[in-house]
Scaffold this motif. Sequence first.
Motif, PDB file in Angstrom:
ATOM      1  N   ALA A 163       0.847  -1.050  -0.007  1.00  0.00           N
ATOM      2  CA  ALA A 163      -0.046  -0.169  -0.117  1.00  0.00           C
ATOM      3  C   ALA A 163       0.837   1.257  -0.050  1.00  0.00           C
ATOM      4  N   GLY A 164       1.899   1.224   0.512  1.00  0.00           N
ATOM      5  CA  GLY A 164       3.089   2.178   0.721  1.00  0.00           C
ATOM      6  C   GLY A 164       3.859   2.487  -0.453  1.00  0.00           C
ATOM      7  N   ALA A 165       4.000   1.405  -1.556  1.00  0.00           N
ATOM      8  CA  ALA A 165       4.585   1.855  -2.387  1.00  0.00           C
ATOM      9  C   ALA A 165       4.721   3.178  -3.400  1.00  0.00           C
ATOM     10  N   ASP A 166       5.722   3.685  -3.363  1.00  0.00           N
ATOM     11  CA  ASP A 166       6.042   4.870  -4.201  1.00  0.00           C
ATOM     12  C   ASP A 166       6.172   4.653  -5.494  1.00  0.00           C
ATOM     13  N   VAL A 167       5.039   4.513  -6.497  1.00  0.00           N
ATOM     14  CA  VAL A 167       4.963   4.217  -7.791  1.00  0.00           C
ATOM     15  C   VAL A 167       5.612   5.172  -8.662  1.00  0.00           C
ATOM     16  N   ASP A 168       5.544   6.567  -8.305  1.00  0.00           N
ATOM     17  CA  ASP A 168       6.305   7.731  -8.838  1.00  0.00           C
ATOM     18  C   ASP A 168       7.719   7.589  -8.806  1.00  0.00           C
ATOM     19  N   THR A 169       8.488   6.731  -7.956  1.00  0.00           N
ATOM     20  CA  THR A 169       9.605   6.430  -7.818  1.00  0.00           C
ATOM     21  C   THR A 169      10.194   5.078  -8.739  1.00  0.00           C
ATOM     22  N   LEU A 170       9.066   4.124  -8.306  1.00  0.00           N
ATOM     23  CA  LEU A 170       9.568   2.964  -8.983  1.00  0.00           C
ATOM     24  C   LEU A 170       9.545   2.928 -10.353  1.00  0.00           C
ATOM     25  N   ALA A 171       8.368   3.722 -10.987  1.00  0.00           N
ATOM     26  CA  ALA A 171       8.232   3.496 -12.451  1.00  0.00           C
ATOM     27  C   ALA A 171       9.566   4.192 -13.144  1.00  0.00           C
ATOM     28  N   PRO A 172      10.074   5.444 -12.504  1.00  0.00           N
ATOM     29  CA  PRO A 172      11.045   5.708 -13.455  1.00  0.00           C
ATOM     30  C   PRO A 172      12.582   4.823 -13.272  1.00  0.00           C
ATOM     31  N   THR A 173      12.386   4.533 -12.084  1.00  0.00           N
ATOM     32  CA  THR A 173      13.585   3.506 -11.710  1.00  0.00           C
ATOM     33  C   THR A 173      13.689   2.227 -12.638  1.00  0.00           C
ATOM     34  N   LEU A 174      12.341   1.806 -13.050  1.00  0.00           N
ATOM     35  CA  LEU A 174      12.195   0.574 -13.733  1.00  0.00           C
ATOM     36  C   LEU A 174      12.934   0.862 -15.245  1.00  0.00           C
TER      37      LEU A 174
END
Length: 195
Positions: free
Chosen positions: A150-161
């Motif tokens: 629930a706390g996953a920061d998708v706005d950081t994970l996406a550009p990292t991927l």
Amino acid sequence: MPTGVALRDPRQHLFDAAVRVLIRAGATGLTSRAVTVEAGVAKGVLHRHFADFDAFLTELVLDRIARVHAQAADLRDTAGTGAVADNLTHALETLFEPVMVAVVVLVIARDELRTRLRAAGTARFPLVGEGTAMIAGYLSAERDLGRIAAGADVDTLAPTLIGATHLLFTGGSEEPPTRGAVHKVVATVLAGVLR
């Protein structure tokens, strides 16, 4: 040059020719002359359908962006099915196919093209930005379904991927990375958030 040959879809015919030239000769080899020669048409055909060569290139990139938007819809539809890492691996391999990588280089190389794309409303970094939005949208959908923390920061994970995968595909090897290499990046980036 041949003249008088009817083309079903001259714009797509020219786009296809441009992609072949871009893959073969790179951004510096992509000229209006190279495109029309590759397409087997008179140079006037390009100028009949586009105001100038930068307008042609803008439409070429916008066509590719439309494909990313379609891919994003397909990826969102996979939320809740299969393994998250597998879905992302497939999406990233599709996103970073050779044409996409070559078009990103083209966008970087041509200032006027970037200016026109921004005026058309693309992401600040065309194609890469839309790809990042695609991944963020998918991760958000998976988070909403509880398959990502629930706390996953998708706005950081996406550009990292996107960044890590882009480096895999542009790392200097003539061959694209293996599916296993892409999957390893995805699994590593998502290790702390997958449920």
